[in-house]
Motif scaffolding. Structure first.
Motif, mmCIF file in Angstrom:
data_model
loop_
_atom_site.group_PDB
_atom_site.id
_atom_site.type_symbol
_atom_site.label_atom_id
_atom_site.label_comp_id
_atom_site.label_asym_id
_atom_site.label_seq_id
_atom_site.Cartn_x
_atom_site.Cartn_y
_atom_site.Cartn_z
ATOM 1 N N ARG A 255 4.856 59.413 55.575
ATOM 2 C CA ARG A 255 3.811 58.821 55.524
ATOM 3 C C ARG A 255 2.935 58.384 56.286
ATOM 4 N NH1 ARG A 255 6.893 52.638 54.162
ATOM 5 N NH2 ARG A 255 7.304 53.510 56.143
ATOM 6 N N THR A 256 2.827 58.169 57.156
ATOM 7 C CA THR A 256 1.964 58.336 58.202
ATOM 8 C C THR A 256 1.314 60.318 58.393
ATOM 9 O OG1 THR A 256 2.900 57.015 59.725
ATOM 10 C CG2 THR A 256 1.422 58.853 60.701
ATOM 11 N N ALA A 257 2.283 61.115 57.903
ATOM 12 C CA ALA A 257 2.099 63.500 57.792
ATOM 13 C C ALA A 257 1.247 63.028 57.112
ATOM 14 C CB ALA A 257 3.260 63.677 58.451
ATOM 15 N N LEU A 258 1.354 62.307 55.775
ATOM 16 C CA LEU A 258 1.178 62.412 54.247
ATOM 17 C C LEU A 258 -0.944 61.816 54.948
ATOM 18 C CD1 LEU A 258 0.876 63.762 51.959
ATOM 19 C CD2 LEU A 258 1.490 61.186 50.926
ATOM 20 N N GLY A 259 -0.638 61.279 55.579
ATOM 21 C CA GLY A 259 -2.649 60.217 55.867
ATOM 22 C C GLY A 259 -3.263 61.531 56.293
ATOM 23 N N ALA A 260 -2.405 61.918 57.289
ATOM 24 C CA ALA A 260 -2.755 63.233 58.675
ATOM 25 C C ALA A 260 -3.757 64.028 57.045
ATOM 26 C CB ALA A 260 -2.266 62.996 59.731
ATOM 27 N N TYR A 261 -2.350 64.919 56.801
ATOM 28 C CA TYR A 261 -2.937 65.899 55.995
ATOM 29 C C TYR A 261 -4.239 65.608 55.201
ATOM 30 C CZ TYR A 261 1.105 69.432 55.520
ATOM 31 O OH TYR A 261 1.827 69.782 55.791
ATOM 32 N N HIS A 262 -4.300 64.503 54.351
ATOM 33 C CA HIS A 262 -5.071 64.336 53.960
ATOM 34 C C HIS A 262 -6.862 64.557 54.985
ATOM 35 C CE1 HIS A 262 -3.004 63.080 50.043
ATOM 36 N NE2 HIS A 262 -2.850 64.134 50.505
ATOM 37 N N ALA A 263 -6.573 63.087 56.187
ATOM 38 C CA ALA A 263 -7.779 63.269 56.855
ATOM 39 C C ALA A 263 -8.138 64.671 57.175
ATOM 40 C CB ALA A 263 -7.098 62.450 58.513
ATOM 41 N N ALA A 264 -6.602 65.689 57.659
ATOM 42 C CA ALA A 264 -7.667 66.997 58.194
ATOM 43 C C ALA A 264 -8.177 67.832 57.017
ATOM 44 C CB ALA A 264 -5.869 67.831 58.390
ATOM 45 N N GLN A 265 -8.010 67.914 55.981
ATOM 46 C CA GLN A 265 -8.321 68.823 54.993
ATOM 47 C C GLN A 265 -9.814 67.896 54.156
ATOM 48 O OE1 GLN A 265 -5.186 67.459 51.038
ATOM 49 N NE2 GLN A 265 -3.785 69.065 52.795
ATOM 50 N N ALA A 266 -10.100 66.043 54.406
ATOM 51 C CA ALA A 266 -11.170 65.674 53.833
ATOM 52 C C ALA A 266 -12.638 66.530 54.761
ATOM 53 C CB ALA A 266 -10.973 64.524 53.896
ATOM 54 N N LEU A 267 -11.667 66.565 56.440
ATOM 55 C CA LEU A 267 -12.590 66.776 57.649
ATOM 56 C C LEU A 267 -12.718 68.965 57.882
ATOM 57 C CD1 LEU A 267 -11.019 65.277 60.356
ATOM 58 C CD2 LEU A 267 -13.525 65.361 59.741
ATOM 59 N N GLY A 268 -12.234 69.542 56.521
ATOM 60 C CA GLY A 268 -12.428 70.408 56.199
ATOM 61 C C GLY A 268 -11.980 71.791 57.179
ATOM 62 N N LEU A 269 -10.434 70.811 57.753
ATOM 63 C CA LEU A 269 -9.608 71.301 58.647
ATOM 64 C C LEU A 269 -8.184 72.077 57.643
ATOM 65 C CD1 LEU A 269 -9.588 69.163 61.471
ATOM 66 C CD2 LEU A 269 -10.659 71.765 61.017
ATOM 67 N N SER A 270 -7.440 73.075 57.819
ATOM 68 C CA SER A 270 -6.809 74.109 57.701
ATOM 69 C C SER A 270 -4.983 73.405 58.189
ATOM 70 C CB SER A 270 -6.539 74.778 57.365
ATOM 71 O OG SER A 270 -5.417 75.571 57.014
ATOM 72 N N VAL A 271 -4.081 72.844 57.021
ATOM 73 C CA VAL A 271 -2.538 72.448 58.087
ATOM 74 C C VAL A 271 -1.905 74.032 57.898
ATOM 75 C CG1 VAL A 271 -0.937 71.418 57.748
ATOM 76 C CG2 VAL A 271 -2.935 70.242 57.402
ATOM 77 N N PRO A 272 -1.571 74.730 58.522
ATOM 78 C CA PRO A 272 -0.769 74.281 59.926
ATOM 79 C C PRO A 272 -2.099 75.750 60.751
ATOM 80 C CG PRO A 272 0.319 76.203 59.241
ATOM 81 C CD PRO A 272 -0.755 75.674 58.349
ATOM 82 N N ASP A 273 -2.979 75.941 60.095
ATOM 83 C CA ASP A 273 -4.403 77.112 61.068
ATOM 84 C C ASP A 273 -5.225 76.250 61.986
ATOM 85 O OD1 ASP A 273 -2.901 79.192 59.553
ATOM 86 O OD2 ASP A 273 -4.793 79.074 58.116
ATOM 87 N N ASP A 274 -5.737 74.731 61.372
ATOM 88 C CA ASP A 274 -6.084 74.598 62.537
ATOM 89 C C ASP A 274 -5.905 72.973 63.213
ATOM 90 O OD1 ASP A 274 -8.548 75.620 62.003
ATOM 91 O OD2 ASP A 274 -9.249 74.610 59.861
ATOM 92 N N VAL A 275 -4.422 72.634 62.872
ATOM 93 C CA VAL A 275 -4.194 71.541 63.257
ATOM 94 C C VAL A 275 -2.098 71.742 62.664
ATOM 95 C CG1 VAL A 275 -4.511 69.914 61.571
ATOM 96 C CG2 VAL A 275 -4.003 69.241 63.221
ATOM 97 N N SER A 276 -1.231 71.642 63.300
ATOM 98 C CA SER A 276 0.208 71.847 63.835
ATOM 99 C C SER A 276 0.308 69.943 62.959
ATOM 100 C CB SER A 276 0.896 72.353 63.569
ATOM 101 O OG SER A 276 0.695 73.886 63.984
#
Length: 341
Positions: A255-276
């Protein structure tokens, strides 16, 4: 109403003695009855609709073919309900059934359930928790075989079967280290100093593995939440907004990971290219929500249920602590660290 068939009826239909029928149906023939005769008796019993008198059997043997399973919100939670499935499968394989009660954390109901199960002469008791934590055994268990599952008995009186949280945290660190990450963060699932095994164990394993690799987890990279989506979103946004953002985040649950995914996407970052990102639990209801697919760890819920039943029926002479491996589910959310950021 037609009388229920008796052993004598089965004996007459199979052309054998009542004693032979008793040995076959009670599985006590021990080579004294041929396979052909056993088959004939079983077929006759099935054809006549014969059922063993369970109450009489309990009186003879001193225990039933049932195992008591008491959980707190386990039966009503699909995630943790896998424990019941694993326990049920192992019990059935050994010729037993589960007598299951979900107490919803009500101590009065728990005591009543234990008393009722004792009156049924269950072969043993299993106490299960929805999430891994210490549990107190109710009073009056006596010498009944008892096992805790997804929980730990702090007194050491009973066998405890639980996830190996520390090894899981170590494995999460190794996944990221092997991908070349050195600047990592962790969002934990409980407040700082919590004794919750899932939080303290995963953190300990993660930090220890990093230290062994010569990598330190700086205080500003370690965040504490409560295991919810909002924690991942809040801390993920803060971590990934920094100019020197981490290249990888270990989240203490999915559940925490899902929030982190959406945080990255909102900042224009890619999982996993910008953050694993690595999660924990492999929660089936959440997995379809991750894109790309989340690398995480499977809680061994079904396996713990099976082990608990086996320990009850095999009669542990000494209480033991069984830490069960959380298996890595390697998917698409981890990539080799970029040389240039």
């Amino acid at each position: 109403m037609k009388d229920r068939p008796t052993m004598n009826d089965v004996a007459a239909a199979a052309g054998v003695s009542q004693a032979t029928v008793s040995m076959v149906l009670n599985q006590s023939q021990a080579g004294r009855v041929s396979a052909e005769t056993s088959k004939r008796v079983l077929e006759a019993a099935k054809e006549l609709g014969f059922r063993t008198n369970v109450h009489a059997k309990v009186l003879r043997e001193g225990r039933s073919r049932m195992i008591g399973f008491v959980g707190d919100e386990v039966a009503t939670t699909p995630f943790a309900g896998e424990m019941i499935l694993g326990a049920q499968q192992e019990a059935w394989r050994r010729g037993y059934v589960l007598l299951t009660v979900d107490t919803a954390g009500d101590g009065k109901l728990e005591r009543a359930a234990v008393s009722m199960m004792q009156s049924y002469q269950v072969a043993g008791m299993i106490f299960a928790a929805m999430y891994h934590r210490p549990l107190e055994a109710p009073q009056g268990l006596g010498g009944m075989p008892t096992v805790f599952v997804n929980a730990q008995d702090p007194t050491g009186t009973f066998t405890s079967v639980f996830p190996d949280e520390v090894a899981g945290g170590r494995a999460a660190a190794r996944v990221l280290l092997d991908a070349g990450h050195r600047d990592m963060a962790m969002i934990n699932i409980a407040p700082e100093g919590s004794s919750l095994p899932a939080a303290s164990g995963r953190l300990q394993g993660f930090v220890d593995a990093l230290a062994e690799a010569g990598v330190a987890l700086s205080p500003e990279r370690l965040r504490y939440g409560a295991g919810g989506y909002e924690d991942g979103l809040l801390h993920g946004t803060d971590l990934l907004s920094a100019q020197d953002r981490p290249t990888a985040i270990f989240c203490g649950n999915d559940r925490t990971a899902l929030g982190a995914y959406h945080a990255a996407q909102a900042l224009g970052l890619s999982v996993p290219d910008d953050v694993s990102i690595v999660g924990f639990d492999n929660q089936g209801l959440l997995m379809p929500m991750f894109s790309p697919r989340l690398t995480t760890f499977q809680l061994p819920l079904a396996e713990m249920g099976r082990l608990a039943v086996a320990r009850v029926l095999d009669g542990d002479k000494e209480p033991t602590r069984l830490a069960v491996e959380c298996s890595l589910q390697l998917r698409d959310s981890v990539a080799p660290v970029k040389v240039l950021r």
